[in-house]
Design a protein around this motif. Structure first.
Motif, short mmCIF file in Angstrom:
data_model
loop_
_atom_site.label_atom_id
_atom_site.label_comp_id
_atom_site.label_asym_id
_atom_site.label_seq_id
_atom_site.Cartn_x
_atom_site.Cartn_y
_atom_site.Cartn_z
N ASP A 25 9.32 -9.78 -7.02
CA ASP A 25 7.96 -10.25 -7.29
C ASP A 25 7.12 -10.32 -6.02
O ASP A 25 5.91 -10.55 -6.09
CB ASP A 25 7.99 -11.63 -7.96
CG ASP A 25 8.53 -11.54 -9.39
OD1 ASP A 25 8.31 -10.49 -10.03
OD2 ASP A 25 9.19 -12.49 -9.84
N CYS A 26 7.76 -10.15 -4.86
CA CYS A 26 7.00 -10.07 -3.61
C CYS A 26 6.27 -8.73 -3.55
O CYS A 26 6.61 -7.77 -4.25
CB CYS A 26 7.92 -10.20 -2.41
SG CYS A 26 8.71 -11.82 -2.27
N GLU A 27 5.28 -8.66 -2.70
CA GLU A 27 4.52 -7.40 -2.57
C GLU A 27 5.07 -6.50 -1.48
O GLU A 27 4.90 -5.29 -1.52
CB GLU A 27 3.05 -7.72 -2.30
CG GLU A 27 2.36 -8.40 -3.48
CD GLU A 27 0.89 -8.63 -3.22
OE1 GLU A 27 0.48 -8.60 -2.03
OE2 GLU A 27 0.14 -8.82 -4.19
N GLU A 38 0.81 -1.21 0.00
CA GLU A 38 0.00 0.00 0.00
C GLU A 38 0.85 1.28 0.00
O GLU A 38 0.35 2.36 -0.30
CB GLU A 38 -0.95 0.03 1.20
CG GLU A 38 -0.27 -0.11 2.55
CD GLU A 38 -0.23 -1.56 3.04
OE1 GLU A 38 -0.17 -1.75 4.27
OE2 GLU A 38 -0.27 -2.49 2.19
N ASP A 39 2.14 1.16 0.33
CA ASP A 39 3.03 2.34 0.33
C ASP A 39 3.35 2.80 -1.08
O ASP A 39 3.63 3.99 -1.30
CB ASP A 39 4.33 2.03 1.07
CG ASP A 39 4.12 1.75 2.55
OD1 ASP A 39 3.25 2.41 3.15
OD2 ASP A 39 4.81 0.87 3.10
N VAL A 90 10.42 -0.89 -9.41
CA VAL A 90 11.77 -0.74 -8.82
C VAL A 90 12.10 0.73 -8.63
O VAL A 90 12.61 1.15 -7.58
CB VAL A 90 12.82 -1.42 -9.72
CG1 VAL A 90 14.24 -1.09 -9.23
CG2 VAL A 90 12.62 -2.93 -9.74
N ASP A 91 11.80 1.55 -9.64
CA ASP A 91 12.11 2.97 -9.57
C ASP A 91 11.33 3.66 -8.44
O ASP A 91 11.91 4.43 -7.66
CB ASP A 91 11.77 3.62 -10.91
CG ASP A 91 12.28 5.06 -10.99
OD1 ASP A 91 13.43 5.31 -10.61
OD2 ASP A 91 11.51 5.92 -11.43
N GLU A 92 10.05 3.38 -8.33
CA GLU A 92 9.23 4.03 -7.32
C GLU A 92 9.58 3.57 -5.91
O GLU A 92 9.61 4.37 -4.97
CB GLU A 92 7.74 3.79 -7.60
CG GLU A 92 7.23 4.56 -8.79
CD GLU A 92 7.53 6.05 -8.68
OE1 GLU A 92 7.23 6.65 -7.62
OE2 GLU A 92 8.07 6.62 -9.64
N VAL A 93 9.87 2.29 -5.75
CA VAL A 93 10.25 1.78 -4.42
C VAL A 93 11.58 2.40 -3.99
O VAL A 93 11.75 2.79 -2.83
CB VAL A 93 10.34 0.24 -4.42
CG1 VAL A 93 11.00 -0.27 -3.14
CG2 VAL A 93 8.94 -0.36 -4.55
N ASN A 94 12.52 2.53 -4.92
CA ASN A 94 13.82 3.13 -4.58
C ASN A 94 13.66 4.61 -4.21
O ASN A 94 14.30 5.10 -3.27
CB ASN A 94 14.79 2.99 -5.74
CG ASN A 94 15.47 1.63 -5.77
OD1 ASN A 94 15.78 1.08 -4.71
ND2 ASN A 94 15.67 1.07 -6.95
N LYS A 95 12.79 5.33 -4.95
CA LYS A 95 12.53 6.73 -4.59
C LYS A 95 11.91 6.82 -3.21
O LYS A 95 12.30 7.66 -2.37
CB LYS A 95 11.60 7.37 -5.62
CG LYS A 95 12.22 7.67 -6.96
CD LYS A 95 11.19 8.29 -7.89
CE LYS A 95 11.75 8.55 -9.27
NZ LYS A 95 10.71 9.08 -10.19
#
Length: 440
Positions: free
Chosen positions: A101-103, A22-23, A64-69
């Motif tokens: 691939d994990c959430e 959800e983040d 990947v890009d959004e999680v790293n940001k």
């Protein structure tokens, strides 16, 4: 999202960042929707590409890009809110079997923490603060230099000691043909000088370049050879005299004093000597203050011992450059920079605790003072405040100049702080003795 920290010891910690679906899912979904609207894929109208195809083609990269940001923003915010004083940058810990691939994801970062310490200004032995003055020899040499500068050359037939001979150095094999004016006082050794004494215009003198001058670099000036060639050059040369001149010294009179310093500012030889001494003291002050800064720096490092997260910093050094370093290379780099890092921490603490900040008005005033000094060197003694402010405004619009002047001003503030708070012992020395003492 959840962030926790585990302190390994006083200098090392691990921060764990848990990111749930959800983040990031809302932001990822929005970006993919935008991709869908604008994607040009053969066989589909613009804006009608199936979302499944968009996700398959772009989904992983966007995730990947959004999680790293998100991760970097969260980590920076955490360090700020927790007021953690870290050295270097957080280092991500390697994780085996990490699966995009994990959430939900977990990331861990190693931190090197700045040591906690109190700065001691108590130096048992006073630090020498040199007051450098011009000695009698230096003053007399400066007077002679002034007399030569404002004197005149008188042509003569026979060369004597102290004359200036104009002529040509020649060595055909080396391609040297250099016209020059050679003050005989520049020659090294009696043998070289004696070859010129009694010589006349038109005479040719045989010389060796080795040992001709005190410094081989002077061969560049008089023979016009390149820098690399001048070092250790050992060849024969001939010097043909075209002209002989005697340097007639200017008379030390009121006309010369007025020309140098303005009307009636200096009226006698004693006043001239005092003026030279005053001007020299101003010039030497910068060297004296710089030496004091150097000595205080050494004292502060010596008297303030604390541990650093050495292993972390070496690991960080391996990754921070353009290309990764080996463990041995990182260790060498750390050893080179450790003393500088220690002083940065000490200096930073002194600046913070004593509120030695650089304010804009202080910086502007400092810049105007520097500009005023530079203008005075070119004879502009009374510039208006508006003129100074206009020039300062142009200077301070350049970020590089702002940085340079800010560093100079902070050094001045630190220097004044040291003079007021550290045990010093003033020692008056001539410039010659200062050089001997410092560079012994």
């Amino acid at each position: 999202m959840n962030i926790t920290r585990e302190n390994i010891d006083d200098l090392n910690a691990v921060v764990k960042v848990d990111i749930a679906k959800e983040d990031y899912s809302g932001k990822v979904e929005k970006i993919l929707q935008d991709y869908r609207k604008n994607a040009n894929i053969p066989g589909f109208r613009k804006g009608h590409v199936p979302m499944g195809m968009v996700k398959k083609q772009y989904g992983k990269a966007v995730l990947v890009d959004e999680v790293n940001k998100l991760l970097q923003d969260a980590l920076n915010k955490y360090l700020t809110e927790e007021k953690l004083d870290v050295l270097g940058n957080p280092l991500p810990k390697e994780q085996e079997n990490f699966d995009w691939d994990c959430e939900n994801y977990t990331f861990e970062f190693e931190l090197g923490l700045s040591p906690q310490f109190e700065v001691s200004l108590d130096n048992k032995k006073p630090i020498t603060h040199y007051k450098i003055v011009a000695g009698e020899e230096m003053i007399n040499n400066q007077i002679t230099h002034i007399q030569k500068q404002y004197g005149k050359l008188v042509t003569k037939e026979v060369a004597e000691e102290g004359d200036v001979v104009a002529g040509t150095f020649i060595n055909e094999a080396e391609g040297i043909e250099s016209k020059t004016s050679l003050p005989l006082e520049k020659l090294k050794g009696k043998k070289n000088l004696e070859k010129f004494l009694g010589a006349k215009v038109g005479d040719t003198i045989s010389l060796k370049t080795k040992g001709l001058f005190e410094d081989d670099h002077q061969l560049m000036d008089f023979l016009h050879v390149e820098h690399d060639k001048a070092h250790g050059l050992d060849i024969p040369v001939e010097f043909t005299i075209n002209e002989i001149n005697k340097q007639e010294l200017a008379e030390l009179n009121q006309e010369l004093f007025d020309k140098l310093f303005g009307k009636d500012e200096v009226k006698s030889l004693d006043e001239l000597k005092e003026k030279i001494k005053e001007d020299a003291a101003k010039q030497f002050k910068q060297q004296s203050d710089q030496q004091l800064l150097n000595d205080v720096t050494e004292s502060l490092i010596e008297n303030n011992k604390f541990d650093l997260p050495k292993n972390f910093l070496q690991k960080w050094i391996r990754t921070v450059g353009e290309k990764p370093l080996t463990e041995e290379e990182a260790k060498e780099e750390y050893e080179k920079s450790e003393t500088g890092l220690r002083f940065q921490l000490i200096e930073g603490k002194l600046i913070r605790e004593n509120k030695l900040e650089v304010k804009f008005e202080d910086l502007k005033s400092f810049a105007m003072d520097r500009i005023r000094e530079q203008m005075a060197q070119f004879g502009q003694m009374n510039p208006s405040d508006k003129e100074l402010e206009d020039i300062a405004a142009r200077v301070l619009s350049n970020q590089e100049e702002v940085k340079r002047l800010s560093e100079q001003l902070m050094n001045e503030k630190l220097l004044n702080f040291y003079k007021e708070n550290i045990k010093l012992e003033e020692k008056e020395v001539t410039y010659e003795d200062f050089v001997k003492e410092i560079y012994k």
